[in-house]
Design a protein around this motif. Structure first.
Motif, PDB file in Angstrom:
ATOM      1  N   SER A 249       0.804  -1.268  -0.195  1.00 26.94           N
ATOM      2  CA  SER A 249      -0.049   0.049  -0.126  1.00 26.94           C
ATOM      3  C   SER A 249       0.942   0.942  -0.594  1.00 26.94           C
ATOM      4  CB  SER A 249      -1.017  -0.033   1.135  1.00 26.94           C
ATOM      5  OG  SER A 249      -1.568   1.150   1.500  1.00 26.94           O
ATOM      6  N   ALA A 250       1.740   0.986   0.649  1.00 27.83           N
ATOM      7  CA  ALA A 250       3.119   2.415   1.011  1.00 27.83           C
ATOM      8  C   ALA A 250       3.536   2.674  -0.210  1.00 27.83           C
ATOM      9  CB  ALA A 250       4.036   2.350   2.095  1.00 27.83           C
ATOM     10  N   PHE A 251       4.003   1.861  -1.206  1.00 27.12           N
ATOM     11  CA  PHE A 251       4.473   2.083  -2.655  1.00 27.12           C
ATOM     12  C   PHE A 251       3.236   2.112  -3.520  1.00 27.12           C
ATOM     13  CE2 PHE A 251       5.584   0.509  -6.711  1.00 27.12           C
ATOM     14  CZ  PHE A 251       6.868   1.332  -6.791  1.00 27.12           C
ATOM     15  N   LYS A 252       1.834   2.544  -3.276  1.00 24.42           N
ATOM     16  CA  LYS A 252       1.182   3.258  -3.862  1.00 24.42           C
ATOM     17  C   LYS A 252       1.401   4.758  -3.958  1.00 24.42           C
ATOM     18  CE  LYS A 252      -2.531  -0.411  -4.237  1.00 24.42           C
ATOM     19  NZ  LYS A 252      -3.967  -0.445  -3.348  1.00 24.42           N
ATOM     20  N   ALA A 253       1.418   5.362  -2.788  1.00 21.37           N
ATOM     21  CA  ALA A 253       1.547   6.213  -2.570  1.00 21.37           C
ATOM     22  C   ALA A 253       3.230   7.006  -2.947  1.00 21.37           C
ATOM     23  CB  ALA A 253       2.214   6.944  -0.786  1.00 21.37           C
ATOM     24  N   LEU A 254       3.622   6.419  -3.236  1.00 17.57           N
ATOM     25  CA  LEU A 254       5.122   5.970  -4.004  1.00 17.57           C
ATOM     26  C   LEU A 254       4.816   6.826  -5.168  1.00 17.57           C
ATOM     27  CD1 LEU A 254       8.068   4.786  -2.239  1.00 17.57           C
ATOM     28  CD2 LEU A 254       7.289   6.538  -1.518  1.00 17.57           C
ATOM     29  N   LYS A 255       3.721   6.437  -5.267  1.00 15.69           N
ATOM     30  CA  LYS A 255       3.331   6.080  -7.584  1.00 15.69           C
ATOM     31  C   LYS A 255       3.135   7.730  -7.303  1.00 15.69           C
ATOM     32  CE  LYS A 255       2.365   2.253  -8.427  1.00 15.69           C
ATOM     33  NZ  LYS A 255       1.889   0.898  -9.008  1.00 15.69           N
TER      34      LYS A 255
ATOM     35  N   ALA B 251       8.384  10.503   1.455  1.00 10.37           N
ATOM     36  CA  ALA B 251       7.400  11.420  -0.132  1.00 10.37           C
ATOM     37  C   ALA B 251       6.545  11.016   1.263  1.00 10.37           C
ATOM     38  CB  ALA B 251       7.340   9.752  -1.284  1.00 10.37           C
ATOM     39  N   ILE B 252       5.147  11.957   0.864  1.00 10.23           N
ATOM     40  CA  ILE B 252       4.090  12.379   1.789  1.00 10.23           C
ATOM     41  C   ILE B 252       3.175  12.049   0.196  1.00 10.23           C
ATOM     42  CG2 ILE B 252       2.398  13.972   2.350  1.00 10.23           C
ATOM     43  CD1 ILE B 252       4.429  15.784   3.892  1.00 10.23           C
ATOM     44  N   GLY B 253       2.227  10.857   0.371  1.00 13.67           N
ATOM     45  CA  GLY B 253       1.270  10.760  -0.956  1.00 13.67           C
ATOM     46  C   GLY B 253       0.332  10.255  -1.013  1.00 13.67           C
ATOM     47  N   LYS B 254      -1.028   9.999  -1.624  1.00 12.01           N
ATOM     48  CA  LYS B 254      -2.366   9.511  -1.105  1.00 12.01           C
ATOM     49  C   LYS B 254      -2.028   7.649  -2.246  1.00 12.01           C
ATOM     50  CE  LYS B 254      -4.052  11.103  -6.057  1.00 12.01           C
ATOM     51  NZ  LYS B 254      -5.073  12.120  -6.459  1.00 12.01           N
ATOM     52  N   VAL B 255      -3.182   6.634  -1.876  1.00  7.53           N
ATOM     53  CA  VAL B 255      -3.072   5.625  -1.715  1.00  7.53           C
ATOM     54  C   VAL B 255      -4.651   5.033  -2.699  1.00  7.53           C
ATOM     55  CG1 VAL B 255      -1.316   5.052  -0.276  1.00  7.53           C
ATOM     56  CG2 VAL B 255      -2.882   4.874   0.145  1.00  7.53           C
ATOM     57  N   ASP B 256      -5.467   6.634  -2.235  1.00 13.74           N
ATOM     58  CA  ASP B 256      -6.556   5.545  -3.399  1.00 13.74           C
ATOM     59  C   ASP B 256      -6.717   6.953  -4.364  1.00 13.74           C
ATOM     60  OD1 ASP B 256      -7.054   7.618  -1.054  1.00 13.74           O
ATOM     61  OD2 ASP B 256      -8.800   7.211  -0.759  1.00 13.74           O
ATOM     62  N   SER B 257      -7.621   7.056  -5.657  1.00 15.89           N
ATOM     63  CA  SER B 257      -8.037   8.419  -6.165  1.00 15.89           C
ATOM     64  C   SER B 257      -8.641   9.019  -5.389  1.00 15.89           C
ATOM     65  CB  SER B 257      -8.804   7.294  -7.357  1.00 15.89           C
ATOM     66  OG  SER B 257      -9.859   6.878  -6.798  1.00 15.89           O
TER      67      SER B 257
ATOM     68  N   LEU C  64      -0.155   8.895   3.028  1.00 15.68           N
ATOM     69  CA  LEU C  64       0.940   8.642   3.825  1.00 15.68           C
ATOM     70  C   LEU C  64       1.919   8.653   3.835  1.00 15.68           C
ATOM     71  CD1 LEU C  64       0.173   4.651   2.515  1.00 15.68           C
ATOM     72  CD2 LEU C  64      -1.090   5.414   4.851  1.00 15.68           C
ATOM     73  N   PHE C  65       2.536   8.657   5.440  1.00 14.83           N
ATOM     74  CA  PHE C  65       4.249   9.126   4.879  1.00 14.83           C
ATOM     75  C   PHE C  65       5.006   7.570   4.704  1.00 14.83           C
ATOM     76  CE2 PHE C  65       7.560   9.254   7.705  1.00 14.83           C
ATOM     77  CZ  PHE C  65       8.223  10.579   7.003  1.00 14.83           C
ATOM     78  N   VAL C  66       5.855   8.060   3.954  1.00 15.53           N
ATOM     79  CA  VAL C  66       6.836   6.721   3.117  1.00 15.53           C
ATOM     80  C   VAL C  66       7.925   7.112   3.246  1.00 15.53           C
ATOM     81  CG1 VAL C  66       7.324   5.149   1.882  1.00 15.53           C
ATOM     82  CG2 VAL C  66       4.896   5.868   2.225  1.00 15.53           C
ATOM     83  N   SER C  67       9.139   6.633   4.307  1.00 11.65           N
ATOM     84  CA  SER C  67      10.138   6.115   3.920  1.00 11.65           C
ATOM     85  C   SER C  67      10.882   5.381   3.002  1.00 11.65           C
ATOM     86  CB  SER C  67      11.168   5.853   5.769  1.00 11.65           C
ATOM     87  OG  SER C  67      11.785   6.351   6.135  1.00 11.65           O
ATOM     88  N   TYR C  68      11.776   5.795   2.412  1.00 14.95           N
ATOM     89  CA  TYR C  68      12.349   5.093   1.497  1.00 14.95           C
ATOM     90  C   TYR C  68      13.818   5.272   1.445  1.00 14.95           C
ATOM     91  CZ  TYR C  68      11.383   7.981  -1.810  1.00 14.95           C
ATOM     92  OH  TYR C  68      11.570   9.406  -2.995  1.00 14.95           O
ATOM     93  N   CYS C  69      14.356   4.237   0.533  1.00 15.57           N
ATOM     94  CA  CYS C  69      16.079   4.745  -0.025  1.00 15.57           C
ATOM     95  C   CYS C  69      16.428   4.206  -1.270  1.00 15.57           C
ATOM     96  CB  CYS C  69      17.356   4.086   1.167  1.00 15.57           C
ATOM     97  SG  CYS C  69      16.843   1.988   1.585  1.00 15.57           S
ATOM     98  N   VAL C  70      17.320   4.535  -1.778  1.00 11.60           N
ATOM     99  CA  VAL C  70      17.338   3.825  -3.186  1.00 11.60           C
ATOM    100  C   VAL C  70      18.532   2.990  -2.464  1.00 11.60           C
ATOM    101  CG1 VAL C  70      17.633   4.125  -5.679  1.00 11.60           C
ATOM    102  CG2 VAL C  70      16.167   5.849  -4.697  1.00 11.60           C
TER     103      VAL C  70
ATOM    104  N   ILE D 141      11.158  -0.139   0.701  1.00 14.07           N
ATOM    105  CA  ILE D 141      10.967   1.285   1.982  1.00 14.07           C
ATOM    106  C   ILE D 141      11.155   0.375   2.666  1.00 14.07           C
ATOM    107  CG2 ILE D 141       7.505   1.184   2.792  1.00 14.07           C
ATOM    108  CD1 ILE D 141       6.975   0.664  -0.304  1.00 14.07           C
ATOM    109  N   VAL D 142      11.440   1.716   3.951  1.00 15.56           N
ATOM    110  CA  VAL D 142      12.050   1.437   5.390  1.00 15.56           C
ATOM    111  C   VAL D 142      10.619   1.188   6.289  1.00 15.56           C
ATOM    112  CG1 VAL D 142      13.038   2.550   7.250  1.00 15.56           C
ATOM    113  CG2 VAL D 142      13.755   2.585   4.548  1.00 15.56           C
ATOM    114  N   SER D 143       9.730   2.252   6.082  1.00 14.53           N
ATOM    115  CA  SER D 143       8.361   2.514   7.643  1.00 14.53           C
ATOM    116  C   SER D 143       7.468   3.196   6.541  1.00 14.53           C
ATOM    117  CB  SER D 143       9.119   2.476   8.192  1.00 14.53           C
ATOM    118  OG  SER D 143       9.271   4.619   8.327  1.00 14.53           O
ATOM    119  N   ALA D 144       5.892   3.489   6.753  1.00 18.44           N
ATOM    120  CA  ALA D 144       5.180   4.196   6.532  1.00 18.44           C
ATOM    121  C   ALA D 144       3.922   3.985   7.566  1.00 18.44           C
ATOM    122  CB  ALA D 144       5.175   2.866   5.120  1.00 18.44           C
ATOM    123  N   ARG D 145       3.433   4.926   7.221  1.00 20.75           N
ATOM    124  CA  ARG D 145       1.913   5.247   8.091  1.00 20.75           C
ATOM    125  C   ARG D 145       1.361   6.449   7.684  1.00 20.75           C
ATOM    126  NH1 ARG D 145       4.094   9.534  10.967  1.00 20.75           N
ATOM    127  NH2 ARG D 145       6.198  10.469  10.762  1.00 20.75           N
ATOM    128  N   LYS D 146       0.224   5.970   8.880  1.00 23.16           N
ATOM    129  CA  LYS D 146      -0.506   7.699   8.105  1.00 23.16           C
ATOM    130  C   LYS D 146      -0.589   8.432   8.225  1.00 23.16           C
ATOM    131  CE  LYS D 146      -5.326   8.759   9.528  1.00 23.16           C
ATOM    132  NZ  LYS D 146      -6.241   9.229  10.085  1.00 23.16           N
TER     133      LYS D 146
END
Length: 101
Positions: free
Chosen positions: A25-31, A58-64, A70-76, A83-88
């Motif tokens: 679900s968190a990955f949807k926020a990244l897209k 990243a702060i992004g939505k997961v639904d249309s 969501l607030f998502v922490s990640y690295c490349v 993805i490191v962590s994700a929360r509302k």
């Protein structure tokens, strides 16, 4: 466009239990094309393997409808988003995402 991503399954299960957010679900926020992304200097640094990692937020939505942000922490790592962590997103973060500062 395909964007490869990965995560630690144990960490994902822990995140789901703690924050009720799956990493898929968190990955949807990244897209989300309207997501806000910024460099997380505070949490960037050497990982447990001695490799310097830049962390991103990243702060992004997961639904249309945009109701679930969501607030998502990640690295490349090795060409993949990890993805490191994700929360509302908090109310403040959601306002930032919506353009209200």
């Amino acid at each position: 466009m395909y964007i490869p991503y990965t995560y630690d399954p144990t960490k994902s299960a822990s995140n789901l239990q703690k924050h009720h957010i799956s990493f898929s679900s968190a990955f949807k926020a990244l897209k989300d094309p309207d997501r806000i992304t910024y460099y997380d200097e505070k949490h960037s640094g050497y990982n447990k393997y001695g490799v310097f990692e830049k962390r991103w937020i990243a702060i992004g939505k997961v639904d249309s409808a945009g109701r679930k942000v969501l607030f998502v922490s990640y690295c490349v790592r090795d060409g993949e988003i990890r993805i490191v962590s994700a929360r509302k997103a908090s109310k403040r973060m959601k306002r930032l995402y919506e353009g209200g500062g």
